[in-house]
Each structure stands twice: as C-alpha cells, then as structure tokens.
Design an enzyme around this catalytic site. Sequence first.
Site, PDB file in Angstrom:
ATOM      1  N   ILE A 105       0.841  -1.194   0.000  1.00 18.54           N
ATOM      2  CA  ILE A 105       0.000   0.000   0.000  1.00 18.54           C
ATOM      3  C   ILE A 105       0.875   1.242   0.000  1.00 18.54           C
ATOM      4  O   ILE A 105       1.926   1.273   0.644  1.00 18.54           O
ATOM      5  CB  ILE A 105      -0.907   0.055   1.259  1.00 18.54           C
ATOM      6  CG1 ILE A 105      -1.635  -1.253   1.493  1.00 18.54           C
ATOM      7  CG2 ILE A 105      -1.902   1.203   1.166  1.00 18.54           C
ATOM      8  CD1 ILE A 105      -1.138  -1.988   2.679  1.00 18.54           C
ATOM      9  N   CYS A 106       0.417   2.264  -0.716  1.00 18.22           N
ATOM     10  CA  CYS A 106       0.992   3.601  -0.642  1.00 18.22           C
ATOM     11  C   CYS A 106       2.496   3.559  -0.972  1.00 18.22           C
ATOM     12  O   CYS A 106       2.897   2.977  -1.975  1.00 18.22           O
ATOM     13  CB  CYS A 106       0.705   4.200   0.734  1.00 18.22           C
ATOM     14  SG  CYS A 106       0.929   5.971   0.880  1.00 18.22           S
ATOM     15  N   PHE A 107       3.348   4.169  -0.141  1.00 23.49           N
ATOM     16  CA  PHE A 107       4.785   4.152  -0.402  1.00 23.49           C
ATOM     17  C   PHE A 107       5.359   2.740  -0.322  1.00 23.49           C
ATOM     18  O   PHE A 107       6.485   2.502  -0.762  1.00 23.49           O
ATOM     19  CB  PHE A 107       5.537   5.028   0.608  1.00 23.49           C
ATOM     20  CG  PHE A 107       5.193   6.491   0.604  1.00 23.49           C
ATOM     21  CD1 PHE A 107       4.369   7.049  -0.364  1.00 23.49           C
ATOM     22  CD2 PHE A 107       5.687   7.328   1.591  1.00 23.49           C
ATOM     23  CE1 PHE A 107       4.050   8.392  -0.345  1.00 23.49           C
ATOM     24  CE2 PHE A 107       5.382   8.673   1.616  1.00 23.49           C
ATOM     25  CZ  PHE A 107       4.561   9.219   0.648  1.00 23.49           C
ATOM     26  N   THR A 109       4.609   0.285  -2.049  1.00 24.53           N
ATOM     27  CA  THR A 109       4.871  -0.260  -3.381  1.00 24.53           C
ATOM     28  C   THR A 109       6.203   0.223  -3.932  1.00 24.53           C
ATOM     29  O   THR A 109       6.807  -0.451  -4.768  1.00 24.53           O
ATOM     30  CB  THR A 109       3.729   0.092  -4.356  1.00 24.53           C
ATOM     31  OG1 THR A 109       3.585   1.501  -4.449  1.00 24.53           O
ATOM     32  CG2 THR A 109       2.417  -0.515  -3.896  1.00 24.53           C
ATOM     33  N   THR A 125       0.184   3.189  -6.443  1.00 26.11           N
ATOM     34  CA  THR A 125       0.917   3.782  -5.334  1.00 26.11           C
ATOM     35  C   THR A 125       0.237   5.089  -4.962  1.00 26.11           C
ATOM     36  O   THR A 125      -0.814   5.438  -5.512  1.00 26.11           O
ATOM     37  CB  THR A 125       2.410   3.983  -5.689  1.00 26.11           C
ATOM     38  OG1 THR A 125       3.137   4.345  -4.502  1.00 26.11           O
ATOM     39  CG2 THR A 125       2.605   5.054  -6.752  1.00 26.11           C
TER      40      THR A 125
END
Length: 236
Positions: A105-107, A109, A125
């Site tokens: 999730i989010c950063f 990735t 992302t």
Amino acid sequence: MSDQNPPKLKVAMLVYPRLTLLDLAGPQSLWCMQAETYLVWESLDPVVTDTDLTLQPTHTFETCPTDVDILCVPGGFGAWDVINNARAMDYLARAGAEARYVTGICFGTIIMAAAGLLDGYRAATHWATYPMLESLGVEGVRERVVIDRNRITGGGVTAGVDFGLTVLSELRGETVAKATQLLIEYNPKPPFNAGSPEAAGPELTAFAASLVKDDFEQNAMPAVMAAAQRRKAAAR
C-alpha cells in the site's frame, strides 16, 4: 458447501520506524478474523510509527515464516530508510519468492519495486510517488487497487481499506469480504471531495505536495535513485 472453518491465513506485514500506522491497521483489521499476523522487522525492539504509537514486532527477518499467504508492505516516510536497508531488501526478496500473494500500500509499493518484487507487474501507489515507481521500471496504474496476477497494490493510505477487502475477497471469497465490510460499517461519506488530485484541483494539490517536498527531495529521491542504480548494475 464451502469450508466454514478454513485454516487461518498466514500474513507477514513489514513494520519499520515511521511506518504509516493506517497503512497497516486498515487491512490488518479486515484480515484479523481470518488470519494469523506476523509483524516483521530486523529486531524485536518496539517500532515507533508516524503517529508516535508503537508496534511490537513478533518476528525478525530470520524467524518469520516465508511460506505465507500474504506478504504485505505498508508505506510511510520511513520507507526510504527501508530501501537503503540491505537486510530488509534481502528479506523481502526471499519472502516475495515464496508468498502466495505479494502486496503493498501507498509508499510500500516503492519499497516493493526497489526489492524487485514488481518487475514485470503493474502497480498502484500514492498519487505523489508514481514518478518514483516508474523510475524503478514499474508501470504505474492510477487506480485505487490494482491486481496483477498475485500482486495486489493499493494507492495512498485510506486505499488500504479497499485493498484489504480486495485481498480478502481473493482469498476467502466475496461473501466473507462483504460481511467483513458490513461488520466494520465501511460506508464512507467524506465531508469533502478532495481525496484525489483530480477532485482537489491543481491549487490544493500543489499545496499538499509542498508539505512533503523537503522529505521527497532530501530522503526519498536519493534512496530511489540509489535503488535504481543497484538494480541496473545487478542486471548487467
């Protein structure tokens, strides 16, 4: 009739200093009735998250099982230190090779991409980090959740809830996922329509980007560029 008491899923979630707590807590709260969760870091020392609340790792890189159903990499501003941590990168490469689903999730990735876990895959992302994802050779898809074979990735922070339900549906079926959504009463009605750059507009998006500009320039980009160089050297 489907099995009403299937074995617990095994979930390994990376934890690290300055982790975004909601990136972990959102999906984990959806999986917890169906899974045994391993919180993995390089030591068992408590980890301070972005909210100043602490998490207690349950396993180290050496002791966590790698044959898990879900390997999950949450995001956070500590992601750039993780990318520079050779032990963390080695663990993710090993665990990603054996996990049934490799997710983030989010950063998170960006961490996955730096570890080589998204080579040949499409991924989501946070809206502000698509250039970083693409600099690591990964095709970014600007969607809330992206499924590409056994890689499932989510956008920024709150996308972790949608992501968590999607993963749960893949592993336990739509009925279980829907029932879980109902149990947590996930029926969002946000007070503002500003949850994406398209909805927020250019002025608000620029203001939001300015809030993370220093961290990106001083920490994120050097870590990502170094990771890209390491990956190019390894490919030669």
